[in-house]
Design an enzyme around this catalytic site. Structure first.
Site, PDB file in Angstrom:
ATOM      1  N   LYS A   1       1.594   3.341   2.639  1.00 44.01           N
ATOM      2  CA  LYS A   1       1.368   3.999   3.923  1.00 44.01           C
ATOM      3  C   LYS A   1       2.514   4.957   4.232  1.00 44.01           C
ATOM      4  O   LYS A   1       3.606   4.859   3.659  1.00 44.01           O
ATOM      5  CB  LYS A   1       1.247   2.957   5.039  1.00 44.01           C
ATOM      6  CG  LYS A   1      -0.026   2.123   4.964  1.00 44.01           C
ATOM      7  CD  LYS A   1      -1.241   2.931   5.399  1.00 44.01           C
ATOM      8  CE  LYS A   1      -2.486   2.052   5.453  1.00 44.01           C
ATOM      9  NZ  LYS A   1      -3.665   2.802   5.920  1.00 44.01           N
ATOM     10  N   GLY A   2       2.273   5.857   5.188  1.00 45.99           N
ATOM     11  CA  GLY A   2       3.322   6.785   5.591  1.00 45.99           C
ATOM     12  C   GLY A   2       4.463   6.070   6.288  1.00 45.99           C
ATOM     13  O   GLY A   2       4.260   5.049   6.961  1.00 45.99           O
ATOM     14  N   GLY A   3       5.679   6.563   6.090  1.00 41.28           N
ATOM     15  CA  GLY A   3       6.833   6.022   6.806  1.00 41.28           C
ATOM     16  C   GLY A   3       7.487   4.821   6.167  1.00 41.28           C
ATOM     17  O   GLY A   3       8.368   4.206   6.774  1.00 41.28           O
ATOM     18  N   VAL A   4       7.112   4.463   4.925  1.00 43.89           N
ATOM     19  CA  VAL A   4       7.717   3.298   4.277  1.00 43.89           C
ATOM     20  C   VAL A   4       8.803   3.691   3.272  1.00 43.89           C
ATOM     21  O   VAL A   4       9.432   2.828   2.667  1.00 43.89           O
ATOM     22  CB  VAL A   4       6.657   2.407   3.581  1.00 43.89           C
ATOM     23  CG1 VAL A   4       5.702   1.821   4.608  1.00 43.89           C
ATOM     24  CG2 VAL A   4       5.902   3.186   2.514  1.00 43.89           C
ATOM     25  N   GLY A   5       8.994   4.999   3.068  1.00 46.36           N
ATOM     26  CA  GLY A   5      10.057   5.453   2.175  1.00 46.36           C
ATOM     27  C   GLY A   5       9.641   5.649   0.736  1.00 46.36           C
ATOM     28  O   GLY A   5      10.472   5.610  -0.170  1.00 46.36           O
ATOM     29  N   LYS A   6       8.350   5.908   0.496  1.00 45.05           N
ATOM     30  CA  LYS A   6       7.883   6.037  -0.883  1.00 45.05           C
ATOM     31  C   LYS A   6       8.392   7.312  -1.557  1.00 45.05           C
ATOM     32  O   LYS A   6       8.678   7.304  -2.755  1.00 45.05           O
ATOM     33  CB  LYS A   6       6.357   5.973  -0.958  1.00 45.05           C
ATOM     34  CG  LYS A   6       5.672   7.089  -0.226  1.00 45.05           C
ATOM     35  CD  LYS A   6       4.167   6.967  -0.278  1.00 45.05           C
ATOM     36  CE  LYS A   6       3.542   8.086   0.504  1.00 45.05           C
ATOM     37  NZ  LYS A   6       4.017   9.426   0.115  1.00 45.05           N
ATOM     38  N   THR A   7       8.516   8.402  -0.795  1.00 45.69           N
ATOM     39  CA  THR A   7       9.018   9.644  -1.388  1.00 45.69           C
ATOM     40  C   THR A   7      10.471   9.473  -1.823  1.00 45.69           C
ATOM     41  O   THR A   7      10.857   9.888  -2.923  1.00 45.69           O
ATOM     42  CB  THR A   7       8.907  10.816  -0.394  1.00 45.69           C
ATOM     43  OG1 THR A   7       7.530  10.994  -0.040  1.00 45.69           O
ATOM     44  CG2 THR A   7       9.435  12.106  -1.006  1.00 45.69           C
TER      45      THR A   7
ATOM     46  N   ASP B   1       2.255  15.141  -1.486  1.00 43.18           N
ATOM     47  CA  ASP B   1       2.409  14.908  -0.045  1.00 43.18           C
ATOM     48  C   ASP B   1       2.625  16.255   0.637  1.00 43.18           C
ATOM     49  O   ASP B   1       3.630  16.925   0.382  1.00 43.18           O
ATOM     50  CB  ASP B   1       3.609  13.993   0.215  1.00 43.18           C
ATOM     51  CG  ASP B   1       3.659  13.509   1.659  1.00 43.18           C
ATOM     52  OD1 ASP B   1       3.095  14.203   2.539  1.00 43.18           O
ATOM     53  OD2 ASP B   1       4.260  12.463   1.915  1.00 43.18           O
TER      54      ASP B   1
ATOM     55  N   ASN C   1      11.217  -1.827   1.326  1.00 38.83           N
ATOM     56  CA  ASN C   1      12.319  -1.011   1.849  1.00 38.83           C
ATOM     57  C   ASN C   1      12.788  -1.491   3.224  1.00 38.83           C
ATOM     58  O   ASN C   1      12.037  -2.138   3.956  1.00 38.83           O
ATOM     59  CB  ASN C   1      11.842   0.437   2.005  1.00 38.83           C
ATOM     60  CG  ASN C   1      12.307   1.327   0.869  1.00 38.83           C
ATOM     61  OD1 ASN C   1      13.373   1.128   0.304  1.00 38.83           O
ATOM     62  ND2 ASN C   1      11.503   2.325   0.532  1.00 38.83           N
TER      63      ASN C   1
END
Length: 322
Positions: free
Chosen positions: A11-17, A42, A247
């Site tokens: 999901k967005g905002g979990v630090g995957k990038t 993205d 994270n």
């Protein structure tokens, strides 16, 4: 294990990038003789933020690492440009026709216009991933680290690939009625190429010998539920999640509020471990940083602080060295 593609998703905002960037940089440093590409679909273009340098469509030698390249593609914009070309071709095609039934031609024109607008969700991202398939065919890179857009489109597309392929086939059938018109042949050829590219990408993403999915989450119950749902979807699609990174784990310190939050996080992390043990997913945890992770030094430190949390009794995090 060696993989051609390592996908970071969640999901967005979990630090995957940030995780994808840190992993790609670490991989490049550990294997200086191999070419590594970190590729982002993205549209937020946060890969540039992670490396603290402008990436754009392609950049060589990212973070001062000669064997690390990066690419950022906005699938929505890329596919919108493609659709605009189709609109233009359609208008030019029917403007050039004078014979035949006017009613039939008008119907076909409207049908093609509707097809252009009613593209299946996720086809933009999967079509953009055709670039990856081409790069692997050229053997330009040994490993491609893929940072996907927030989970959604890609999963929906992989669940219903035949919908997209049917959309392409319908478009081609309409165009074949006008195969004697040069422009119609050009559009049909491009659609055939897209169909082949989509099939290749699906085959690549569902090959466990060549591809691995790394889930990224945070130590919160909602994230746990979302990650479990993601893992179930991936299992059905035969895209196994081999590793999971949690994270934002609060470091051990004397702050009472932090200790309370850390305790709640540990409860959720134990639930993560219980849920994913039977799926044979290797879990890692990463500490919450006091500031945003940007630039090569921050990314290296971030990766070095990932700790294995799969084994029972494993420590979530050691106290950082001064």
């Amino acid at each position: 294990m060696e993989r051609k593609i390592v996908i970071f998703g969640g999901k967005g905002g979990v630090g995957k990038t940030t995780a994808a960037a840190a992993y790609a940089l670490a991989l490049g440093k550990a294997n200086p003789e191999e070419k590594i590409l970190v590729f982002s679909t993205d549209p937020a273009h946060s890969l540039s933020d992670s490396f603290d340098e402008e990436i754009g469509e392609q950049k060589h030698g990212v973070a001062g690492q000669a064997n690390l390249d990066a690419m950022e593609i906005d699938p929505g914009k890329w596919f919108e440009d493609l659709k605009q070309r189709y609109r233009t071709w359609t208008d030019e095609l029917f403007a050039s026709l004078s014979g035949g039934s006017r009613m039939e031609i008008k119907f076909d024109r409207e049908a093609m216009r509707e097809l252009v607008e009613l593209t299946p969700p996720g086809i933009d991202e999967i079509a953009a991933l055709g670039t990856i398939s081409d790069l692997l065919d050229l053997e330009q890179y040994q490993t491609i680290v893929l940072d996907t857009a927030p989970t959604g489109h890609l999963i929906r597309f992989l669940e219903l690939p035949q919908v997209a392929l049917s959309w392409i086939r319908t478009f081609i059938k309409l165009l074949l009625k006008y195969k004697d018109v040069m422009r119609a042949n050009q559009v049909a050829e491009e659609l055939v190429a897209m169909s082949k590219s989509i099939k290749k990408v699906i085959a690549l993403l569902t090959d466990p010998e060549r591809c691995e999915f790394v889930g990224v989450a945070i130590p919160e119950r909602m994230s746990l539920e979302e990650t479990v749902d993601l893992a179930k979807s991936l299992e059905k699609l035969k895209v196994p999640m081999g590793k999971l990174l949690i994270n934002g784990v609060v470091p051990v310190n004397d702050c009472k509020f932090c200790q309370s939050r850390r305790k709640m996080q540990e409860q959720v992390m134990e639930e993560f471990r219980a849920k994913f043990r039977r799926r044979a997913v290797e879990i890692f945890v990463a500490p919450q940083q006091p500031h945003e992770i940007t630039g090569a030094k921050d990314l290296q430190r971030h990766f070095q602080e990932w700790k294995n949390f799969s084994r029972k009794g494993a420590k979530a995090q050691r106290k950082p060295q001064k």
